[in-house]
Write an enzyme that holds these catalytic residues in place. Structure first.
Site, PDB file in Angstrom:
ATOM      1  N   GLU A  75      -6.681 -32.754   3.323  1.00  0.00           N
ATOM      2  CA  GLU A  75      -5.903 -31.870   2.465  1.00  0.00           C
ATOM      3  C   GLU A  75      -6.775 -31.215   1.393  1.00  0.00           C
ATOM      4  OE1 GLU A  75      -3.065 -31.283   3.677  1.00  0.00           O
ATOM      5  OE2 GLU A  75      -3.173 -32.979   5.050  1.00  0.00           O
ATOM      6  N   ALA A 109       0.558 -35.389   5.470  1.00  0.00           N
ATOM      7  CA  ALA A 109       0.415 -34.790   4.147  1.00  0.00           C
ATOM      8  C   ALA A 109       0.539 -33.283   4.296  1.00  0.00           C
ATOM      9  CB  ALA A 109      -0.932 -35.165   3.526  1.00  0.00           C
ATOM     10  N   GLU A 150       5.873 -25.645   5.066  1.00  0.00           N
ATOM     11  CA  GLU A 150       5.231 -25.185   6.309  1.00  0.00           C
ATOM     12  C   GLU A 150       6.114 -25.579   7.501  1.00  0.00           C
ATOM     13  OE1 GLU A 150       0.726 -25.013   8.049  1.00  0.00           O
ATOM     14  OE2 GLU A 150       1.443 -26.956   7.395  1.00  0.00           O
TER      15      GLU A 150
END
Length: 859
Positions: A300, A266, A131
């Site tokens: 997450e 994360a 990302e």
């Protein structure tokens, strides 16, 4: 040429033309121990909606492209590959098959396929981080979230290594792992984690459902891996999310991998979440650290549904991904049966909300639903508005529509859009159906307008202290200079808390709570009329809305004396946050903020709040206090930290927190002697264990004041020859107060690009010391001489570390503002770099304003 950028318009055009079916990706990582490059072979099958002859492109960042074969025809890489794109001419209507063979590069920046060598065992450890646009660093891909496909990985790795991906790990044949295809997902949540990782396995089971669970870390951290605690939080998340979302976990297994040198907290890779391995605690930490780790784990896990199962169409809805995960993770901590952190909303108010308030008052403030024109925009948009303000507004939305109605809408949204892509309107439409509320106006004012509101109480009483009128005044301050948009008054669903001091317990107790809608400039609250005025009237009690809250004069005076006496932690946190915000806004002098903290912190039981107050007091004195008074205020604070350290319960979280606060500010010879003595064991404090991490905190402070030289730092590293020890030693070396140490640190970061991301971050952290302004002064001009070239020549993560970290923040002066303005006017930086530098400039301007207020308070 486009470089590595991609515009929203290009992405929309490509999505209209293409429908991607599948990727087959073969990676030869057998040489990973040596590094360099690796062979990447991508075969992608996609359909074209236009007639024969249409053109498009696929994304790839690679040193070398060997072969490009489109529908059986070989294309010359020299002709079709440039910058980060491979041109695809002459596409066929219907099915197309593309094969790309390239050499891709390992990185040490935390982007793409990151390679790290553990100094403990000299083994390489790999992981991917994709990302926003970095899958293209590993395989050729249509790098945008709305072109979902299946992904089938085949990986060759060294013997004895493990390969983990989104699909369950197969048995290798001749050191080759052939994974089953994934469900349809976006490129940015695919993942590979490769190396001789240590693992622990379990399973989540309920009502016939069985999800394999795995936890991974490097063997050198295995002795510290508290897997039972991590599994416990994970299982609580599975229970709560599946009930609230009414949708079974959508992937075949759930692995959590603690990886080295990770840039973020994360990453929500589908079924293979990567987490920074600082969350494997090598030394004693306070419960606040465990709470933060748990929130990260739950954040997450929530993404598996919101982000992975249903994915934004384009990055302007990034906020919705992150805000939803943040809101639901904290709601889970607060409400899940058996949770260790039912006070999670206190932590949210104390940390996330203050981040949001700070970000929302910068010149770069933007609507929650930001205008994302291209990848450059989104790369700097992982900010306090995207995460913290968005989550705050989602909490407000839940209060506005009702929690049951909110989750019923979410359930319909998941069922309707599973494995697809959506826009904000899709979620709001589902919520309108379940709540009956018209959310269009709400959305316009909350999501599409920048800025923050201020809520103030207006109260009148008679001679007997009985309330004769009460109203809530809403203000919409002007946006910061340079920000786009207009001030906006918003509808707020808030609670008003009435608090009195209970004589028996000595605690401030809420006697009544009134929940209401606030809209427009003035909202009357007739429920209070005729009541005896309470000691404290707290607007936005329970922290339902997102607004800066001010206390009336009488409440503020009472809170100043009794802030630590609130029975509950959340109203305390709200008052602490209000006081901090007033200090940043120069409405409360830094010296008065220090006095307020010293009067109440001894009664503060929430360790997360205590640690935040430690950081905020230090920041207030270092940057917001009158320079002429700074040393006296620091002496007062440091004396208090040592007194609290000695008085804290032996072995308690508070004792450890005060030890760290003392280490951060010790300054007199006598105080530094205490650090020295604690370090060598000649002095002890009952219950305080000077373990590895606390020892480094002492060493870094002693280095920063000139008491530790290179040889002594090297000796400390010999005691802790680990990756963490390497980072700590780098910080200590850069912290030394000499011109030579600063020049060495600067050269290692600016003149060279060899440092890995985590070591570069450590050097920058040591280089900038607030009590070394004089030795750092020459680097203000040098920053402006190099920052544009750095931005244009380094990867995004590395350049952003430097652009933000080395800005002369500690040089609080008009000269710094003028120098920044001159650079902004003449250097023609990119929009992303301009934003980062402007944000840093705003911090100096705010500090200068606060220093003047503090000086006036001292006159």
């Amino acid at each position: 040429m486009p470089g590595t950028n991609l515009t929203r318009e290009e992405a929309q055009q490509r999505a209209q033309l293409l429908a991607v079916d599948s990727y087959e990706i073969e990676l030869d990582l057998s040489g990973a121990q040596e590094g360099g490059t690796y062979r990447s072979v991508t075969t992608v099958r996609f359909d074209v909606t236009a007639g024969n002859g249409a053109e498009s492109f696929i994304d790839l960042v690679a040193p070398t492209v060997h072969e490009v074969t489109l529908n059986g025809d070989s294309l010359d890489p020299a002709e079709v590959f440039a910058d980060s794109r491979i041109a695809l001419p002459g596409l066929l209507q219907g099915r197309n098959i593309l094969r790309v063979v390239a050499d891709c590069a390992y990185t040490n920046t935390g982007e793409g396929l990151h390679r790290f060598v553990d100094p403990v065992d000299d083994q390489a450890y790999l992981y991917t981080q994709f990302e926003v646009p970095d899958a293209r660093r590993v395989f050729a891909s249509f790098e945008q979230p709305d072109l979902k496909a299946t992904f089938q990985f085949t990986v060759k790795a060294p013997e004895g290594w493990t390969v983990i991906s989104n699909s369950p790990t197969p048995e290798p044949q001749d050191n080759v792992w052939v994974f089953e295809p994934t469900p349809r997902i976006s490129t940015y949540i695919t993942a590979l984690i490769v190396g001789p990782y240590h693992s622990v396995h379990s399973v989540y089971e309920k009502d016939g459902q069985s999800v394999p669970l795995g936890i991974y870390c490097r063997p050198s951290l295995a002795e510290y891996l508290d897997s039972d605690a991590i599994f416990e939080v994970t299982r609580q998340g599975f229970e709560w999310f599946q009930e609230k979302f009414d949708y079974a976990y959508p992937f075949e297994k759930y692995d959590q991998l603690f990886v080295p040198e990770f840039n973020a907290g994360a990453m929500e890779n589908a079924g293979a979440v990567t987490i920074r391995d600082q969350y494997v605690f090598r030394s004693k930490v306070t419960d606040a650290a465990y709470e933060t780790r748990a929130e990260t784990i739950l954040h997450e896990l929530a993404h598996m549904w919101f982000g992975d199962l249903v994915t934004m169409e384009w990055w302007n809805d990034l906020w919705l991904n992150e805000s939803f995960a943040t809101y639901t993770s904290i709601a889970c901590q607060a409400h899940a049966p058996g949770s260790r952190w039912p006070h999670a909303w206190t932590t949210f108010a104390n940390s996330m909300k203050t981040w949001a308030y700070r970000q929302d008052q910068l010149p770069s403030t933007h609507p929650i639903m930001a205008e994302i024109r291209d990848l450059d925009d989104v790369l700097v948009n992982f900010d306090g508005i995207t995460y913290a303000k968005g989550a705050s507004v989602l909490k407000q939305l839940v209060a506005y529509v009702g929690m049951d109605e909110f989750f019923r809408g979410v359930q319909a949204y998941f069922k309707r859009h599973a494995f697809g892509n959506t826009r904000l309107s899709d979620l709001l439409g589902a919520l309108e159906e379940t709540s009956g509320r018209d959310l269009r106006t709400w959305s316009q004012k909350w999501l599409q307008a920048a800025g923050i509101n201020v809520l103030r109480p207006e109260i009148e009483t008679d001679a007997d202290g009985v309330v004769t009128s009460f109203g809530i005044r809403q203000e919409a301050p002007a946006l910061p200079a340079g920000a786009k948009g207009e001030p906006t008054l918003r509808p707020h669903r808030i609670a008003v808390g009435l608090y009195d001091l209970d004589e028996a317990s000595g605690k401030l107790v809420r006697r009544e709570r009134i929940e209401l809608d606030v809209d427009g400039e003035l909202t009357a609250v007739p429920q209070l009329v005729g009541q005896r005025r309470p000691a404290v009237i707290l607007l936005n009690d329970d922290d339902l809305s997102y607004a800066k809250v001010r206390l009336d004069e009488q409440s503020l005076a009472f809170v100043t004396e009794h802030l630590g006496d609130f029975e509950s932690s959340l109203p305390r946190a709200l008052c602490w946050a209000s006081a901090w915000d007033m200090t940043r806004d120069a409405e409360l002098a830094a010296r008065d903020y220090l006095s307020l903290v010293l009067s109440g912190i001894g009664k503060e039981s929430d360790i997360g709040v205590v640690q935040s107050l430690h950081r905020q007091v230090k920041l207030a004195i270092d940057l917001y206090a009158d320079p002429a008074a700074r040393e006296a205020l620091l002496a007062r604070w440091t004396d208090a930290t040592l007194a609290h350290l000695r008085a804290a319960a032996p072995g308690s979280d508070h004792q450890l927190a005060w030890a760290r606060a003392f280490a951060a500010t010790a300054r007199t010879p006598e105080q530094l002697d205490v650090l020295d003595a604690l370090l060598d064991g000649s002095q002890t404090i009952e219950g305080l264990v000077v373990d590895t991490e606390l020892r480094w905190a002492f060493v870094q402070r002693l280095a920063a004041v000139g008491r530790f030289d290179e040889a002594e730092i090297a000796g400390e590293y010999e005691r802790d020859r680990t990756a963490a020890g390497e980072r700590h030693a780098a910080t200590a070396r850069a912290a030394r107060p000499t011109a030579e140490a600063k020049a060495e640190a600067w050269a290692s970061v600016v003149d060279s690009d060899k440092l890995p991301n985590a070591v570069q971050e450590a050097v920058i952290g040591g280089f900038v010391q607030t009590d070394q302004r004089e030795v750092l002064a020459p680097y203000a001009d040098r920053y402006f001489e190099v920052v544009k070239d750095i931005w244009e020549s380094r990867s995004h993560e590395m350049a952003q570390q430097i652009a933000v970290g080395l800005y002369p923040t500690v040089q609080v002066s008009q000269e710094t503002l003028d120098r920044t303005d001159a650079w902004l006017d003449s250097a023609e930086p990119s929009a992303a770099l301009r934003r980062l530098v402007s944000e840093s400039r705003a911090g100096v301007e705010r500090a200068l304003r606060a220093q003047r207020a503090d000086a006036a308070a001292g006159e």
